[in-house]
Design a protein around this motif. Sequence first.
Motif, PDB file in Angstrom:
ATOM      1  N   ALA A   1      -3.093  -3.023  -1.954  1.00  0.00           N
ATOM      2  CA  ALA A   1      -3.376  -1.662  -1.480  1.00  0.00           C
ATOM      3  C   ALA A   1      -4.745  -1.592  -0.816  1.00  0.00           C
ATOM      4  O   ALA A   1      -4.905  -0.950   0.227  1.00  0.00           O
ATOM      5  CB  ALA A   1      -3.294  -0.682  -2.639  1.00  0.00           C
ATOM      6  N   ARG A   2      -5.740  -2.269  -1.401  1.00  0.00           N
ATOM      7  CA  ARG A   2      -7.094  -2.271  -0.798  1.00  0.00           C
ATOM      8  C   ARG A   2      -7.094  -2.954   0.559  1.00  0.00           C
ATOM      9  O   ARG A   2      -7.845  -2.572   1.457  1.00  0.00           O
ATOM     10  CB  ARG A   2      -8.086  -2.973  -1.744  1.00  0.00           C
ATOM     11  N   GLU A   3      -6.246  -3.974   0.700  1.00  0.00           N
ATOM     12  CA  GLU A   3      -6.153  -4.693   1.974  1.00  0.00           C
ATOM     13  C   GLU A   3      -5.261  -3.955   2.973  1.00  0.00           C
ATOM     14  O   GLU A   3      -5.053  -4.429   4.089  1.00  0.00           O
ATOM     15  CB  GLU A   3      -5.569  -6.096   1.726  1.00  0.00           C
ATOM     16  N   ASN A   4      -4.689  -2.817   2.537  1.00  0.00           N
ATOM     17  CA  ASN A   4      -3.766  -2.049   3.368  1.00  0.00           C
ATOM     18  C   ASN A   4      -2.578  -2.906   3.786  1.00  0.00           C
ATOM     19  O   ASN A   4      -2.092  -2.844   4.920  1.00  0.00           O
ATOM     20  CB  ASN A   4      -4.458  -1.496   4.605  1.00  0.00           C
TER      21      ASN A   4
ATOM     22  N   THR B   1       0.802  -1.211   0.000  1.00  0.00           N
ATOM     23  CA  THR B   1       0.000   0.000   0.000  1.00  0.00           C
ATOM     24  C   THR B   1       0.846   1.277   0.000  1.00  0.00           C
ATOM     25  O   THR B   1       0.379   2.343  -0.373  1.00  0.00           O
ATOM     26  CB  THR B   1      -0.947  -0.001   1.225  1.00  0.00           C
ATOM     27  N   ARG B   2       2.127   1.152   0.387  1.00  0.00           N
ATOM     28  CA  ARG B   2       3.038   2.296   0.361  1.00  0.00           C
ATOM     29  C   ARG B   2       3.816   2.404  -0.950  1.00  0.00           C
ATOM     30  O   ARG B   2       4.608   3.327  -1.117  1.00  0.00           O
ATOM     31  CB  ARG B   2       4.029   2.187   1.521  1.00  0.00           C
TER      32      ARG B   2
END
Length: 271
Positions: free
Chosen positions: A265-268, A220-221
Amino acid sequence: MTQNISSNENSGTARVRAVHRAMAIIGAFTPERTHLKLTEIAHKAQLDAGTARRLLVTLRDEGVIGQEKRSGRYFLTMQILRWAAAVPASRSLLDIADPHLNALSRRIGVTVFLSVLSDTKAVCLARYQGSSAVQVRWWSVGGTLPLNCGAAPRLLWAFQREDLRERILGEPFIALTPSSLIDPDRMRVLLARIRRNGWCYTEDDVVEGLSALAGPLRDTRGNVVAAVSLGGLRPTLENPEGKSPPPLAFTELMECCNDISHELARENYIS
């Protein structure tokens, strides 16, 4: 009284030497070599035979290591699996990537690998066999490759922090074939090109006659946390450099990497 600790110059933290050595012994076992002699374990763990024997006796008494009565060879016990069962059940990288990689292997027919960086090696987390008549089996689940050999290892290396890249460049390289790149200056240039391109292609440097193509998975970063790679005979995997339109396998690979990265990214997901 002498404390049994050693200094880790890279991290600046103290390490318990006995634990470090015990982990090196456990790490000596692989899916290909499940039963090992004392001399083999000592060599792989970079320990003298006496130290390795004492640690093995302790690990055996704790139920982590077993020993065959007839041959004397050592093996990991089911205790390792019981520990693995205690890992939290949240969605892992493999959980998220698995359906995408299964579908990719079916679409393009070649073998698909998922790998991550572990210190100075790339570790295969999963392998998906395609429908090709020739199956690539040279990288088994749990197996490692040196970072200078193979598309996925080089890609994982290229996207590490500069200080880590340079540290690894200062270490001796392993040549798996006559085509393996072992020159640090040439490797530094190649790693920069991989970062610019966002993918990596290699041929003949792990197994002669085979080629590989790798793309990155990002958390996600935006950090590269894993590599998805394709492996097959050279005629089945082309170098996409300068090709217009790009080869189908390359397009499918990069789209799959983007899809998985978006889901991470959606799952962080953070490595």
